[in-house]
Scaffold this active site. Structure first.
Site, PDB file in Angstrom:
ATOM      1  N   ASP A  67       0.860  -1.128  -0.027  1.00 39.65           N
ATOM      2  CA  ASP A  67       0.043   0.002  -0.046  1.00 39.65           C
ATOM      3  C   ASP A  67       0.941   1.278   0.114  1.00 39.65           C
ATOM      4  O   ASP A  67       2.031   1.182   0.144  1.00 39.65           O
ATOM      5  CB  ASP A  67      -0.916  -0.095   1.145  1.00 39.65           C
ATOM      6  CG  ASP A  67      -0.212  -0.439   2.424  1.00 39.65           C
ATOM      7  OD1 ASP A  67       1.052  -0.523   2.649  1.00 39.65           O
ATOM      8  OD2 ASP A  67      -1.099  -0.812   3.652  1.00 39.65           O
ATOM      9  N   ASP A 136      -6.897  -2.490  14.386  1.00 40.14           N
ATOM     10  CA  ASP A 136      -8.328  -2.723  14.108  1.00 40.14           C
ATOM     11  C   ASP A 136      -8.425  -3.944  13.134  1.00 40.14           C
ATOM     12  O   ASP A 136      -9.449  -4.275  12.644  1.00 40.14           O
ATOM     13  CB  ASP A 136      -8.937  -1.407  13.233  1.00 40.14           C
ATOM     14  CG  ASP A 136      -8.292  -1.049  12.012  1.00 40.14           C
ATOM     15  OD1 ASP A 136      -7.372  -1.738  11.667  1.00 40.14           O
ATOM     16  OD2 ASP A 136      -8.641  -0.139  11.499  1.00 40.14           O
ATOM     17  N   HIS A 138      -6.678  -4.708  10.569  1.00 42.91           N
ATOM     18  CA  HIS A 138      -6.489  -4.619   9.003  1.00 42.91           C
ATOM     19  C   HIS A 138      -5.150  -5.292   8.588  1.00 42.91           C
ATOM     20  O   HIS A 138      -4.061  -5.191   9.279  1.00 42.91           O
ATOM     21  CB  HIS A 138      -6.591  -3.109   8.512  1.00 42.91           C
ATOM     22  CG  HIS A 138      -5.442  -2.176   8.964  1.00 42.91           C
ATOM     23  ND1 HIS A 138      -5.656  -0.859   9.245  1.00 42.91           N
ATOM     24  CD2 HIS A 138      -4.147  -2.673   9.311  1.00 42.91           C
ATOM     25  CE1 HIS A 138      -4.172  -0.476   9.847  1.00 42.91           C
ATOM     26  NE2 HIS A 138      -3.494  -1.559   9.571  1.00 42.91           N
ATOM     27  N   GLU A 143      -9.458  -1.844   5.926  1.00 48.32           N
ATOM     28  CA  GLU A 143      -9.931  -1.481   7.092  1.00 48.32           C
ATOM     29  C   GLU A 143     -11.051  -2.371   7.430  1.00 48.32           C
ATOM     30  O   GLU A 143     -11.669  -3.077   6.172  1.00 48.32           O
ATOM     31  CB  GLU A 143     -10.219   0.083   7.134  1.00 48.32           C
ATOM     32  CG  GLU A 143      -9.269   0.870   6.909  1.00 48.32           C
ATOM     33  CD  GLU A 143      -8.384   1.105   8.104  1.00 48.32           C
ATOM     34  OE1 GLU A 143      -8.100  -0.038   8.968  1.00 48.32           O
ATOM     35  OE2 GLU A 143      -7.702   2.126   8.314  1.00 48.32           O
TER      36      GLU A 143
HETATM   37  P1  PGA Z   1       2.704  -1.334  12.655  1.00 51.69           P
HETATM   38  O1  PGA Z   1       1.590  -1.220  11.652  1.00 51.69           O
HETATM   39  O2  PGA Z   1       3.676  -2.445  12.181  1.00 51.69           O
HETATM   40  O3  PGA Z   1       3.521  -0.180  12.739  1.00 51.69           O
HETATM   41  O4  PGA Z   1       2.197  -1.741  14.077  1.00 51.69           O
HETATM   42  C1  PGA Z   1       0.959  -2.600  11.095  1.00 51.69           C
HETATM   43  C2  PGA Z   1      -0.278  -2.186  10.311  1.00 51.69           C
HETATM   44  O5  PGA Z   1      -0.991  -1.192  10.420  1.00 51.69           O
HETATM   45  O6  PGA Z   1      -0.558  -3.082   9.553  1.00 51.69           O
END
Ligand code: PGA
Length: 266
Positions: A67, A136, A138, A143
């Site tokens: 992404d 959350d 994702h 999301e």
């Molecule tokens: P993080 O993010 O590795 O910074 O915890 C993970 C994500 O949002 O997929």
């Protein structure tokens, strides 16, 4: 699904790096799906170390990132392209023309997303996809509520994700509200998936995603339907799993008896 409970972040990163390295030994021209965020930083550091000190060769790999924020240029310090350059690409021998990160300034977003999907297909599909997980639930920026069949597209971020990611920006209002992201369906087509998570903040969502119902409300739960997923957690992120003792036992037995089967046999 194989769930590995590592003692700490360093072991989590090493086990994940072992899996990537084995994939590269099997197929030097592997197609790697890559993730950003704080979770994979240790994995990338370990791959860079192995490249420098042990000659791990990435000259033939093709990479696709999950992404990118909309409207951030690749040179913006908070863009995911910049993150990948700084944490991995600059330090290994990947061929720049084989690197793919969604382009945040794409004019025709739908056409760009279709092109990205087509490029993945033309490369022969993703051999191993690295994933983190958001608080959350994702994976990539899918999301809660994202279709489990979704493809690469534009997605609006949730308030929680915007707040979580605000720590990287000087001004919280600068956090982009939109991103181009591979879909859950795109991720599910990877031949192998490697999900990593660390820290107590992830414990609850990891338990929902891995042992709860499969639901679009927690898009990581779709991985329960994938045929070859390895989850590598540190002890804190695994702490709320119901079958924790079993996962620990499997990992200990494999380390003791057949290390080459870690990530290979559930
Ligand atoms: P993080 O993010 O590795 O910074 O915890 C993970 C994500 O949002 O997929």
């Amino acid at each position: 699904m194989e769930i590995i409970i590592a003692d700490n972040y360093e072991e989590m990163s090493r086990v994940a790096a072992d899996m990537i390295e084995r994939q590269l030994l099997r197929k030097p021209s592997s197609v790697l799906g890559l993730a950003t965020g704080s979770t994979p930083v240790g994995l990338y550091r370990e791959l860079v170390r192995r490249h420098r000190e042990e000659g791990l060769d990435l000259s033939k790999v093709i990479t696709f990132n999950l992404d990118e924020y909309l409207d951030l240029s690749p040179s913006h310090p908070q863009s995911y392209r910049y993150f990948m350059d700084e944490n991995l690409f600059k330090h290994i021998n990947v061929d720049p023309k084989n690197i793919h990160v969604p382009y945040g300034h794409a004019e025709e977003i739908d056409a760009f997303c279709q092109w990205y999907e087509d490029e993945i297909s033309r490369a022969g599909g993703i051999d191993i996809q690295v994933l983190g997980i958001g608080a959350d639930g994702h994976i990539a920026f899918n999301e809660p509520g994202s279709s489990l069949g979704s493809r690469t597209r534009l997605k609006t971020l949730t308030k929680q994700t915007i707040d979580d990611n605000a720590r990287f920006f000087d001004d919280p209002n600068e956090v982009p509200r939109f991103a181009i992201t591979m879909g859950v369906g795109t991720i599910m087509e990877a031949r192998e998936v490697l999900l990593i998570a660390n820290g107590a903040k992830k414990a609850e969502i990891i338990a929902h995603a891995l042992e709860g119902p499969v639901t679009a409300q927690v898009t990581a739960s779709a991985l329960q339907m994938h045929r070859h997923v390895t989850v590598v957690l540190d002890a804190e992120a695994g702490a709320m799993l119901k079958r924790l003792d079993y996962y620990r036992w499997v990992f200990e037995e494999k380390k003791r008896l057949v290390p080459r089967l870690i990530g290979k046999v559930t």
